[in-house]
Design a protein around this motif. Structure first.
Motif, mmCIF file in Angstrom:
data_model
loop_
_atom_site.group_PDB
_atom_site.id
_atom_site.type_symbol
_atom_site.label_atom_id
_atom_site.label_comp_id
_atom_site.label_asym_id
_atom_site.label_seq_id
_atom_site.Cartn_x
_atom_site.Cartn_y
_atom_site.Cartn_z
ATOM 1 N N THR A 431 0.829 -1.204 0.000
ATOM 2 C CA THR A 431 0.000 0.000 0.000
ATOM 3 C C THR A 431 0.865 1.256 0.000
ATOM 4 O OG1 THR A 431 -0.207 0.713 2.294
ATOM 5 C CG2 THR A 431 -1.448 -1.224 1.685
ATOM 6 N N MET A 432 0.185 2.379 -0.279
ATOM 7 C CA MET A 432 0.755 3.684 0.018
ATOM 8 C C MET A 432 0.614 3.867 1.520
ATOM 9 S SD MET A 432 1.658 5.669 -2.516
ATOM 10 C CE MET A 432 1.881 4.986 -4.141
ATOM 11 N N GLY A 433 1.508 4.627 2.111
ATOM 12 C CA GLY A 433 1.447 4.822 3.555
ATOM 13 C C GLY A 433 0.084 5.257 4.040
ATOM 14 N N CYS A 434 -0.552 6.178 3.305
ATOM 15 C CA CYS A 434 -1.825 6.716 3.781
ATOM 16 C C CYS A 434 -2.893 5.639 3.820
ATOM 17 C CB CYS A 434 -2.280 7.875 2.904
ATOM 18 S SG CYS A 434 -2.761 7.379 1.250
ATOM 19 N N ARG A 435 -2.885 4.705 2.847
ATOM 20 C CA ARG A 435 -3.806 3.577 2.743
ATOM 21 C C ARG A 435 -4.172 3.222 1.308
ATOM 22 N NH1 ARG A 435 -8.561 6.241 6.093
ATOM 23 N NH2 ARG A 435 -6.690 7.000 7.120
ATOM 24 N N THR A 436 -3.954 4.139 0.345
ATOM 25 C CA THR A 436 -4.351 3.886 -1.038
ATOM 26 C C THR A 436 -3.707 2.603 -1.566
ATOM 27 O OG1 THR A 436 -4.324 6.253 -1.300
ATOM 28 C CG2 THR A 436 -4.529 4.959 -3.294
ATOM 29 N N ALA A 437 -4.501 1.767 -2.208
ATOM 30 C CA ALA A 437 -3.984 0.491 -2.695
ATOM 31 C C ALA A 437 -4.487 0.208 -4.108
ATOM 32 C CB ALA A 437 -4.416 -0.626 -1.760
ATOM 33 N N ASN A 438 -3.697 -0.568 -4.861
ATOM 34 C CA ASN A 438 -4.092 -0.959 -6.209
ATOM 35 C C ASN A 438 -4.457 -2.430 -6.212
ATOM 36 O OD1 ASN A 438 -3.196 1.587 -7.446
ATOM 37 N ND2 ASN A 438 -1.170 0.854 -6.861
ATOM 38 N N LEU A 439 -5.691 -2.730 -6.578
ATOM 39 C CA LEU A 439 -6.057 -4.144 -6.716
ATOM 40 C C LEU A 439 -6.215 -4.461 -8.210
ATOM 41 C CD1 LEU A 439 -8.321 -4.556 -3.602
ATOM 42 C CD2 LEU A 439 -5.996 -5.337 -3.926
ATOM 43 N N GLY A 440 -7.038 -5.464 -8.521
ATOM 44 C CA GLY A 440 -7.135 -5.973 -9.896
ATOM 45 C C GLY A 440 -7.284 -4.891 -10.976
ATOM 46 N N ASP A 441 -6.391 -4.924 -11.939
ATOM 47 C CA ASP A 441 -6.398 -3.943 -13.027
ATOM 48 C C ASP A 441 -7.234 -4.481 -14.181
ATOM 49 O OD1 ASP A 441 -5.913 -2.095 -14.975
ATOM 50 O OD2 ASP A 441 -3.756 -2.520 -15.156
ATOM 51 N N ILE A 442 -8.332 -3.792 -14.488
ATOM 52 C CA ILE A 442 -9.207 -4.262 -15.563
ATOM 53 C C ILE A 442 -8.552 -4.047 -16.917
ATOM 54 C CG2 ILE A 442 -10.520 -2.110 -15.849
ATOM 55 C CD1 ILE A 442 -13.034 -4.003 -16.136
ATOM 56 N N ASN A 443 -7.535 -3.198 -16.980
ATOM 57 C CA ASN A 443 -6.841 -2.936 -18.246
ATOM 58 C C ASN A 443 -5.472 -3.601 -18.315
ATOM 59 O OD1 ASN A 443 -8.836 -1.254 -19.470
ATOM 60 N ND2 ASN A 443 -8.307 0.324 -17.984
ATOM 61 N N ALA A 444 -5.267 -4.624 -17.469
ATOM 62 C CA ALA A 444 -3.969 -5.306 -17.486
ATOM 63 C C ALA A 444 -3.690 -5.847 -18.886
ATOM 64 C CB ALA A 444 -3.953 -6.425 -16.457
ATOM 65 N N GLU A 445 -2.511 -5.599 -19.398
ATOM 66 C CA GLU A 445 -2.162 -6.126 -20.713
ATOM 67 C C GLU A 445 -1.901 -7.618 -20.590
ATOM 68 O OE1 GLU A 445 0.969 -3.819 -22.517
ATOM 69 O OE2 GLU A 445 -0.068 -1.958 -22.040
ATOM 70 N N SER A 446 -2.077 -8.340 -21.689
ATOM 71 C CA SER A 446 -1.896 -9.784 -21.608
ATOM 72 C C SER A 446 -0.446 -10.053 -21.204
ATOM 73 C CB SER A 446 -2.216 -10.444 -22.944
ATOM 74 O OG SER A 446 -1.255 -10.089 -23.884
ATOM 75 N N GLY A 447 -0.292 -10.993 -20.306
ATOM 76 C CA GLY A 447 1.052 -11.277 -19.801
ATOM 77 C C GLY A 447 1.356 -10.534 -18.515
ATOM 78 N N THR A 448 0.519 -9.568 -18.173
ATOM 79 C CA THR A 448 0.729 -8.862 -16.897
ATOM 80 C C THR A 448 -0.350 -9.285 -15.919
ATOM 81 O OG1 THR A 448 1.539 -6.949 -18.121
ATOM 82 C CG2 THR A 448 0.982 -6.601 -15.819
ATOM 83 N N ASN A 449 0.068 -9.659 -14.728
ATOM 84 C CA ASN A 449 -0.890 -10.038 -13.688
ATOM 85 C C ASN A 449 -1.725 -8.818 -13.287
ATOM 86 O OD1 ASN A 449 -1.945 -10.431 -10.942
ATOM 87 N ND2 ASN A 449 -0.825 -12.377 -11.022
ATOM 88 N N PRO A 450 -3.057 -8.945 -13.236
ATOM 89 C CA PRO A 450 -3.891 -7.783 -12.857
ATOM 90 C C PRO A 450 -3.555 -7.235 -11.474
ATOM 91 C CG PRO A 450 -5.246 -9.584 -13.691
ATOM 92 C CD PRO A 450 -3.862 -10.127 -13.549
ATOM 93 N N GLN A 451 -2.938 -8.062 -10.635
ATOM 94 C CA GLN A 451 -2.577 -7.578 -9.295
ATOM 95 C C GLN A 451 -1.226 -6.863 -9.284
ATOM 96 O OE1 GLN A 451 -4.512 -7.217 -6.949
ATOM 97 N NE2 GLN A 451 -5.863 -8.956 -6.542
ATOM 98 N N MET A 452 -0.667 -6.607 -10.448
ATOM 99 C CA MET A 452 0.586 -5.848 -10.523
ATOM 100 C C MET A 452 0.427 -4.521 -9.789
ATOM 101 S SD MET A 452 3.604 -5.203 -11.515
ATOM 102 C CE MET A 452 4.073 -6.416 -12.722
ATOM 103 N N LYS A 453 1.383 -4.215 -8.927
ATOM 104 C CA LYS A 453 1.311 -2.952 -8.190
ATOM 105 C C LYS A 453 2.227 -1.895 -8.811
ATOM 106 C CE LYS A 453 -1.042 -5.245 -5.090
ATOM 107 N NZ LYS A 453 -2.258 -5.726 -5.737
ATOM 108 N N ASP A 454 3.391 -2.339 -9.292
ATOM 109 C CA ASP A 454 4.380 -1.368 -9.765
ATOM 110 C C ASP A 454 3.883 -0.618 -10.990
ATOM 111 O OD1 ASP A 454 5.894 -2.245 -7.733
ATOM 112 O OD2 ASP A 454 7.672 -2.718 -8.936
#
Lengths: 769, 162
Positions: A431-454
């Protein structure tokens, strides 16, 4: 039908013909000051405008604005009497200037410029400094500009009416986005470009940590929010290796054990683990060498040097991140580092060094570092239980928390974070320190895990101020009565609940429209605006030929909320610490979740439910609320609204019960939330208790957990503990009192927090003895 | 009947981990610098009753978290309190045979054994850890785990033959 017109604020008011007549008469008097008759055409013009307004409303279901009406008056007047028309135009112009002069706007700017009314909206900004004053004054201008010229009337009305808050309005017009998890693996391995130069890849652990601070700083200038490293222990593994083998070669050379050039001719040292003999991919000759090497002086020398270099590198980073006021000269970048899951010896060394550095503190008195926000990633089988490979580091983390409030704890096993790739720590929950988090990316490109954070972050947030909606729902019910759509009589509470949910649904849709509006505005910026970000691909998936939207679409658009507890009090007279309150709380959160899910599918963008930090909003929203509705018991009898879905800070409740309650709601959030508990400072002598509490939170599926432990610091002798009025060691009353503000810490809360947060801090009760 | 000076249902300031801490009222030692002087009075606080025991039993494992039972004072092992302390320990052990129990006493373990009392022995046999000895102000050391002064001892009862 009542004729209405739109005021400059977007508010609708009844059309008043008399006002037009009077304005024309005034202009007439201006020109013919000696006459005492009235212009015969004044009523005629007013009638004509009334007809236009009527047509507008009936045919187009739209309303004339004040400015439209004045334009019409100008047109008509010029036809009837040119001289009076001119006088009217002049009058209108002068009035406009007067209005501008007298507005909040100029007053606000001069306040900021002269720092006469410091509010500490953001605890990280020094509003007294030159940089702070320039920044704050220009923010004021940027906010007004955005409201007047960029945002839609709907968005503006929501913002001004205390219904839906537009965050970081000052960064709206210029089109910045919020925050980002930086892909450090790539940047350190490949180097990066800046406007003046390019930077080579890191070749030692020392350089790598220096570059982390530099990259944090550069990226933070491209955006208005925070920056994070999502798995810093893993990221640093190759650089620990590089340093180790460098020192090892030196050791061989100077300790006279052979010719290093021979051994290392064909080996890529960045891929060679320190314990190379355990690594199957290294060629045979090297295996033999290193196995022998382990017993040599050179090995011991290299280990010692590497550890020292690492420790210095970490200390350097802590100092850099607490000293480089790199944001317009008045602000540290909001930095967060996640770590704790790497079980390789090199990664473990990094985590240990980060925690040792955190415990040691910075400066003469070893003060608690405010940045970076440390986040220890808890993971089953890795660091949770005795016998897990990194359990010792978890214990060290708890020790650091007991003394430094950091690290916080992220739950890699959180149910909403499922689907990560065990072989790719970039996909582990962070997470970001404050709390913001990235979960499943609906636009994940093929070959990229939707849970990619970076390479992903929050693009922009809005926050629905729930208590305002509850009051509005009440007003509606009081006006229209308690019958439902079929005419059945309902009990008041039920009618109110239905009305509230209806209104909330409408506002959630408007919030979505506000986010889309801002997203489009951000997407319309040139990549030249954030060269560092786009040139170096710090944002995931940027394809220059497709424009910056190709990158921004991986980020999140989030609908936040404020004051669930107070809202439930308005609706039912109890909050979600009761069974009844919790039932409704779940219905409310379910609506947020359902709608965000639908929006995500419909617009193919990452809409999410966000439990907003609301550092300043908790106070300003309450101030506006009180001005409108007065002081209502359990609702507006404090100086701030309760954070998101939290249990009110003044509520007496045990650690475990608080976790039980909030954990029933954290699952609805897909874009970030935090749960914290207040623990006494004496817990530093009872790490077992802390372990029980953290593990309890993790087992209850809390995604991001933090412990608030009062940390007072004597500025004269450096003594640290929960201090009463005087320092027990030297008797000084010069005490800094460090507290958590949103997820991050700040300096002394007595001077750095805004008023609302100061009150909130003082009303916090301990959840355990 | 004993009196209870107070109970912390969730306590981090007693035994390692989370404790349920019961403070018995009354103590004859009156050590200078005592941490809980008000609890030296045998009449201080609420009555210790069956309701106390049943509350403790209910809350020892509340939220599914197994707590350690910490017994402090006042002086729990003086003759006035001994019976109720033993009753409390008995009921708790009956419901939770693996329960950890920490007891803080002003007596030394040698003094306790010299009392040659079955109830004292029963207490010592059923507890996990005894922190013993008077508080001695001149030996105060706040850095010591579980203790206030350096003469006091942390005795793990599994290593001790009663």
């Amino acid at each position: 039908m009542d004729l209405m017109i739109k005021k400059r604020t977007g508010q609708l008011v009844p059309f008043n013909k008399e006002k037009i007549v009077r304005a024309i008469e005034k202009a007439y008097k201006e020109v013919y000051s000696t006459r005492d008759d009235k212009p015969s055409y004044a009523t005629e013009i007013a009638d004509a405008i009334e007809a236009v307004e009527k047509e507008m409303q009936e045919k187009y279901e739209d309303y004339l604005g004040v400015e439209d009406i004045q334009e019409l008056v100008e047109d008509y007047l010029t036809d009837y009497d040119r001289t009076v028309g001119k006088a009217y135009i002049k009058y209108r112009y002068k009035h406009g200037i007067m209005r501008a002069n007298s507005t909040e706007f100029i007053r606000a700017i001069s306040e900021k410029l002269r720092a006469t009314n410091v509010q500490n909206q953001n605890a990280n900004i020094d509003e007294h400094s030159f940089g702070g004053r320039v920044g704050e004054a220009s923010d004021e201008m940027m906010k007004q500009y955005a409201l007047d010229f960029i945002v839609s009337p709907m968005a503006k009305a929501n913002h001004l009416n205390n219904e839906i808050y537009i965050h970081d309005l000052s960064a709206y017009a210029v089109g910045m986005h919020n925050c980002l998890s930086i892909p450090f693996d790539d940047l350190l391995a490949n180097g990066f470009n800046t406007r003046q130069t390019d930077v080579r890849p890191a070749n030692s652990i020392n350089t790598a940590f220096q570059l982390v601070a530099v990259i944090f700083q550069l990226q933070s200038l491209m955006q208005f929010g925070g920056v994070s490293a999502t798995h810093l222990d893993w990221t640093m593994v190759p650089y620990v290796r590089k340093s180790f083998w460098k020192h090892f070669k030196d050791g061989l050379k100077w300790l006279d054990e052979g010719n290093e050039a021979h051994y290392f001719a064909n080996v890529d040292i960045s891929k060679m683990p320190i314990e190379a003999y355990e690594h199957p991919s290294v060629d045979k000759q090297t295996i033999v060498l290193v196995t022998t090497a382990k017993t040599t002086k050179a090995y011991n020398y290299a280990m010692d040097m590497t550890q020292r270099e690492l420790q210095q590198a970490v200390e350097g980073m802590y100092h850099n991140l607490n000293t480089l006021q790199s944001r317009s000269g008045n602000q540290l970048p909001f930095t967060s580092i996640n770590y704790g899951t790497c079980t390789l010896p090199e990664g473990r060394m990094v985590t240990k060094a980060l925690l040792d550095g955190s415990i040691k503190g910075v400066g003469k008195f070893h003060k608690t570092p405010i940045f970076p926000c440390g986040i220890f990633q808890c993971m089953k089988g890795v660091n949770r239980e005795p016998g897990d490979p990194n359990y010792d580091l978890f214990r060290l983390a708890l020790e650091s928390t007991a003394r430094r409030i950091y690290p916080n704890y992220a739950n890699v096993d959180w149910s909403n974070a499922a689907g990560y790739d065990i072989n790719d720590p970039r996909t582990y929950f962070s997470t970001m320190g404050c709390r913001t988090a990235n979960l499943g990316d609906i636009n994940a490109e093929s070959g990229t895990n939707p849970q990619m954070k970076d390479g992903r972050g929050n693009i922009c947030p809005v926050t629905i101020i729930l208590p305002t909606l509850a009051m509005e729902a009440k007003e509606i019910v009081d006006k229209i009565g308690t019958k439902d759509e079929e005419g059945n009589e309902l009990v008041y509470e039920m009618a109110l609940h239905i009305q509230f949910m209806k209104l909330l649904d409408k506002k959630i849709h408007e919030a979505k429209d506000m986010l889309l509006e801002r997203f489009e505005h951000i997407c319309s910026q040139s990549p030249e605006s954030a060269k560092f970000m786009y040139e170096n691909h710090t944002m995931l998936g940027y394809h220059p030929e497709e424009g910056i939207r190709s990158a921004l679409k991986h980020g999140t658009l989030v609908i936040g909320q404020l004051g669930l507890a107070e809202t439930l009090q308005i609706l039912f007279g109890c909050d979600h610490t009761t069974e009844k309150g919790m039932k409704v709380a779940k219905r409310i959160e379910q609506l947020f979740k359902d709608r965000c899910g639908e929006f995500k599918k419909e617009y193919h963008l990452n809409f999410g439910v966000y439990y907003t930090p609301a550092e300043n909003l908790c106070y300003t929203a309450m101030k506006k609320f009180k001005a409108k509705y007065g002081e209502i018991p359990n609702v507006s009898d404090h100086e701030y609204f309760t954070n998101s879905m939290h249990v009110p800070v003044w509520h007496e409740i045990s650690v475990f019960d608080k976790i039980d309650i909030e954990s029933q709601l954290t699952g609805y959030s897909s874009a970030g939330c935090i749960t914290y508990v207040e623990v006494p400072s004496g817990v530093k002598n009872n790490i077992d208790a802390l372990e029980t509490i953290v593990n309890y939170a993790m087992d209850k599926d809390i995604p991001y957990f933090a412990l608030n432990i009062p940390l007072d610091n004597c500025n004269d002798c450096g003594y640290q503990d929960e201090i009463g009025e005087k320092c027990p060691q030297c008797g000084s009353t010069n005490i800094s009192r460090l507290r958590r503000v949103t997820g991050y810490l700040t300096g002394n809360y007595k001077t750095a927090f805004n008023r609302g947060k100061q009150y909130e801090t003082e009303e916090r009760v301990k959840h355990i003895h | 009947m004993s009196k209870i000076a107070g109970i912390y249902w969730d306590d981090t300031a007693a035994a390692p981990g989370i404790s349920l801490s019961v403070y018995f009222s009354g103590c004859h030692f009156h050590c200078p610098g005592c941490h809980n002087p008000e609890a030296q009075d045998f009449n201080y606080g609420e009555d210790f009753t069956w309701i106390t025991i049943s509350d403790v039993l209910q809350k020892l494992k509340k939220n599914g978290v197994m707590r350690t039972l910490s017994i402090l004072g006042g002086e729990p092992l003086c003759n006035e309190n001994l019976g109720d302390v033993l009753r409390l320990i008995g009921w708790c052990k009956n419901d939770y045979p693996d329960l950890k129990i920490y007891v803080w006493t002003g007596y030394t373990i040698e003094e306790l054994e010299a009392r040659d009392d079955d109830d004292v022995r029963a207490v010592l046999r059923n507890i996990t850890c005894l922190i013993d000895g008077r508080y001695e102000e001149d030996k105060r050391d706040v850095t010591l785990p579980l203790r206030g002064s350096s003469n006091q001892r942390v005795i793990m009862m599994e290593d001790y033959n009663v």
